[in-house]
Structure formats: C-alpha cells, structure tokens
Motif scaffolding. Sequence first.
Motif, PDB file in Angstrom:
ATOM      1  N   LEU A  38       0.825  -1.198   0.000  1.00 33.23           N
ATOM      2  CA  LEU A  38       0.000   0.000   0.000  1.00 33.23           C
ATOM      3  C   LEU A  38       0.866   1.258   0.000  1.00 33.23           C
ATOM      4  CD1 LEU A  38      -2.879   1.009  -0.030  1.00 33.23           C
ATOM      5  CD2 LEU A  38      -2.910   0.847   2.458  1.00 33.23           C
ATOM      6  N   ASP A  39       1.951   1.249   0.772  1.00 34.45           N
ATOM      7  CA  ASP A  39       2.883   2.389   0.760  1.00 34.45           C
ATOM      8  C   ASP A  39       3.416   2.638  -0.645  1.00 34.45           C
ATOM      9  OD1 ASP A  39       2.667   2.893   3.483  1.00 34.45           O
ATOM     10  OD2 ASP A  39       4.465   1.734   3.992  1.00 34.45           O
ATOM     11  N   LEU A  40       3.792   1.572  -1.332  1.00 30.15           N
ATOM     12  CA  LEU A  40       4.295   1.722  -2.705  1.00 30.15           C
ATOM     13  C   LEU A  40       3.217   2.256  -3.638  1.00 30.15           C
ATOM     14  CD1 LEU A  40       6.384  -1.556  -3.116  1.00 30.15           C
ATOM     15  CD2 LEU A  40       7.258   0.779  -2.953  1.00 30.15           C
ATOM     16  N   TYR A  41       2.023   1.738  -3.493  1.00 32.30           N
ATOM     17  CA  TYR A  41       0.935   2.157  -4.376  1.00 32.30           C
ATOM     18  C   TYR A  41       0.622   3.641  -4.243  1.00 32.30           C
ATOM     19  CZ  TYR A  41      -0.262  -2.788  -5.198  1.00 32.30           C
ATOM     20  OH  TYR A  41      -0.247  -4.104  -5.548  1.00 32.30           O
ATOM     21  N   VAL A  42       0.493   4.131  -3.016  1.00 35.00           N
ATOM     22  CA  VAL A  42       0.076   5.526  -2.848  1.00 35.00           C
ATOM     23  C   VAL A  42       1.132   6.502  -3.333  1.00 35.00           C
ATOM     24  CG1 VAL A  42      -1.548   5.004  -0.997  1.00 35.00           C
ATOM     25  CG2 VAL A  42       0.782   5.680  -0.422  1.00 35.00           C
ATOM     26  N   GLU A  43       2.381   6.072  -3.422  1.00 37.65           N
ATOM     27  CA  GLU A  43       3.443   6.921  -3.945  1.00 37.65           C
ATOM     28  C   GLU A  43       3.589   6.811  -5.464  1.00 37.65           C
ATOM     29  OE1 GLU A  43       5.094   9.155  -2.173  1.00 37.65           O
ATOM     30  OE2 GLU A  43       3.922   8.539  -0.417  1.00 37.65           O
ATOM     31  N   HIS A  44       2.903   5.866  -6.063  1.00 39.45           N
ATOM     32  CA  HIS A  44       3.021   5.624  -7.505  1.00 39.45           C
ATOM     33  C   HIS A  44       2.351   6.749  -8.284  1.00 39.45           C
ATOM     34  CE1 HIS A  44       2.728   3.578 -11.369  1.00 39.45           C
ATOM     35  NE2 HIS A  44       3.610   2.694 -10.894  1.00 39.45           N
ATOM     36  N   GLU A  45       2.990   7.156  -9.362  1.00 40.89           N
ATOM     37  CA  GLU A  45       2.460   8.265 -10.161  1.00 40.89           C
ATOM     38  C   GLU A  45       1.106   7.971 -10.790  1.00 40.89           C
ATOM     39  OE1 GLU A  45       4.608   7.521 -14.455  1.00 40.89           O
ATOM     40  OE2 GLU A  45       5.719   8.631 -12.930  1.00 40.89           O
ATOM     41  N   PHE A  47      -1.349   6.295  -9.246  1.00 39.50           N
ATOM     42  CA  PHE A  47      -2.310   5.932  -8.207  1.00 39.50           C
ATOM     43  C   PHE A  47      -3.689   6.534  -8.469  1.00 39.50           C
ATOM     44  CE2 PHE A  47      -4.433   6.307  -4.085  1.00 39.50           C
ATOM     45  CZ  PHE A  47      -4.386   4.987  -3.670  1.00 39.50           C
ATOM     46  N   ALA A  48      -3.742   7.752  -8.955  1.00 41.43           N
ATOM     47  CA  ALA A  48      -5.031   8.394  -9.220  1.00 41.43           C
ATOM     48  C   ALA A  48      -5.856   7.578 -10.215  1.00 41.43           C
ATOM     49  CB  ALA A  48      -4.833   9.813  -9.724  1.00 41.43           C
ATOM     50  N   ALA A  49      -5.186   6.973 -11.175  1.00 40.08           N
ATOM     51  CA  ALA A  49      -5.890   6.207 -12.206  1.00 40.08           C
ATOM     52  C   ALA A  49      -6.192   4.776 -11.769  1.00 40.08           C
ATOM     53  CB  ALA A  49      -5.067   6.182 -13.495  1.00 40.08           C
ATOM     54  N   PHE A  50      -5.267   4.161 -11.060  1.00 45.71           N
ATOM     55  CA  PHE A  50      -5.391   2.735 -10.759  1.00 45.71           C
ATOM     56  C   PHE A  50      -5.532   2.407  -9.273  1.00 45.71           C
ATOM     57  CE2 PHE A  50      -2.817   2.941 -14.696  1.00 45.71           C
ATOM     58  CZ  PHE A  50      -3.721   2.329 -15.542  1.00 45.71           C
ATOM     59  N   GLY A  51      -5.422   3.406  -8.423  1.00 46.48           N
ATOM     60  CA  GLY A  51      -5.402   3.184  -6.976  1.00 46.48           C
ATOM     61  C   GLY A  51      -6.613   2.472  -6.426  1.00 46.48           C
ATOM     62  N   ARG A  52      -7.772   2.759  -6.972  1.00 53.11           N
ATOM     63  CA  ARG A  52      -8.983   2.104  -6.458  1.00 53.11           C
ATOM     64  C   ARG A  52      -8.901   0.584  -6.640  1.00 53.11           C
ATOM     65  NH1 ARG A  52     -15.212   3.863  -7.668  1.00 53.11           N
ATOM     66  NH2 ARG A  52     -16.122   2.339  -6.264  1.00 53.11           N
ATOM     67  N   GLY A  53      -8.474   0.130  -7.799  1.00 52.13           N
ATOM     68  CA  GLY A  53      -8.338  -1.307  -8.034  1.00 52.13           C
ATOM     69  C   GLY A  53      -7.231  -1.916  -7.198  1.00 52.13           C
ATOM     70  N   TRP A  54      -6.112  -1.197  -7.076  1.00 55.63           N
ATOM     71  CA  TRP A  54      -4.992  -1.708  -6.284  1.00 55.63           C
ATOM     72  C   TRP A  54      -5.400  -1.871  -4.822  1.00 55.63           C
ATOM     73  CZ3 TRP A  54      -0.986   2.314  -8.380  1.00 55.63           C
ATOM     74  CH2 TRP A  54      -0.620   1.972  -9.686  1.00 55.63           C
ATOM     75  N   THR A  55      -6.052  -0.863  -4.273  1.00 49.57           N
ATOM     76  CA  THR A  55      -6.455  -0.958  -2.864  1.00 49.57           C
ATOM     77  C   THR A  55      -7.560  -1.991  -2.676  1.00 49.57           C
ATOM     78  OG1 THR A  55      -7.917   0.965  -3.129  1.00 49.57           O
ATOM     79  CG2 THR A  55      -5.709   1.369  -2.245  1.00 49.57           C
ATOM     80  N   ARG A  56      -8.410  -2.166  -3.677  1.00 45.40           N
ATOM     81  CA  ARG A  56      -9.435  -3.209  -3.600  1.00 45.40           C
ATOM     82  C   ARG A  56      -8.784  -4.592  -3.502  1.00 45.40           C
ATOM     83  NH1 ARG A  56     -12.112  -2.696  -8.353  1.00 45.40           N
ATOM     84  NH2 ARG A  56     -13.123  -0.846  -7.561  1.00 45.40           N
TER      85      ARG A  56
END
Length: 70
Positions: A38-45, A47-56
């Motif tokens: 999750l730390d890596l995801y939220v710092e990823h450029e 995240f705005a586009a794919f963050g919802r799926g990643w966190t799901r």
Amino acid sequence: LQRLVSVRIDGQLGPVTLEALRAADEGTLIDRLLALRLDLYVEHERFAAFGRGWTRRIAENLRYAARDLA
C-alpha cells in the motif's frame, strides 16, 4: 522478505532470514506485506488512475488471509 521479518537486508536468503521467517507470526507477515504494498501504491504516479483497483485487491487479500488464518 528481509524487510518483513526485520533483518538486515542483504539480498540473501540465508540462515538469519530463514530463522526470522520461521519465528514470525503469519498474520503479522501478511499485514506487513500488504502495508508495504500500500505504501508503494500511494506513492506511484498512476495511483489516481489505478489506486482504487490496487487498494481493492489489498482488501481482498486481507479478507482472504483472515478467513485462511481463522
């Protein structure tokens, strides 16, 4: 893996890492792994586009682990 079990990170799967892994609690390891992801995801450029799926997927992993460890 070494970060998860709190040993010196040297890139080798040696006796120190294996012993720490054997001694670790499964649930704690899963929590730490998913927190690192999750730390890596939220710092990823992207995240705005794919963050919802990643966190799901992280949430799905947490539910699966809770069921499996119960």
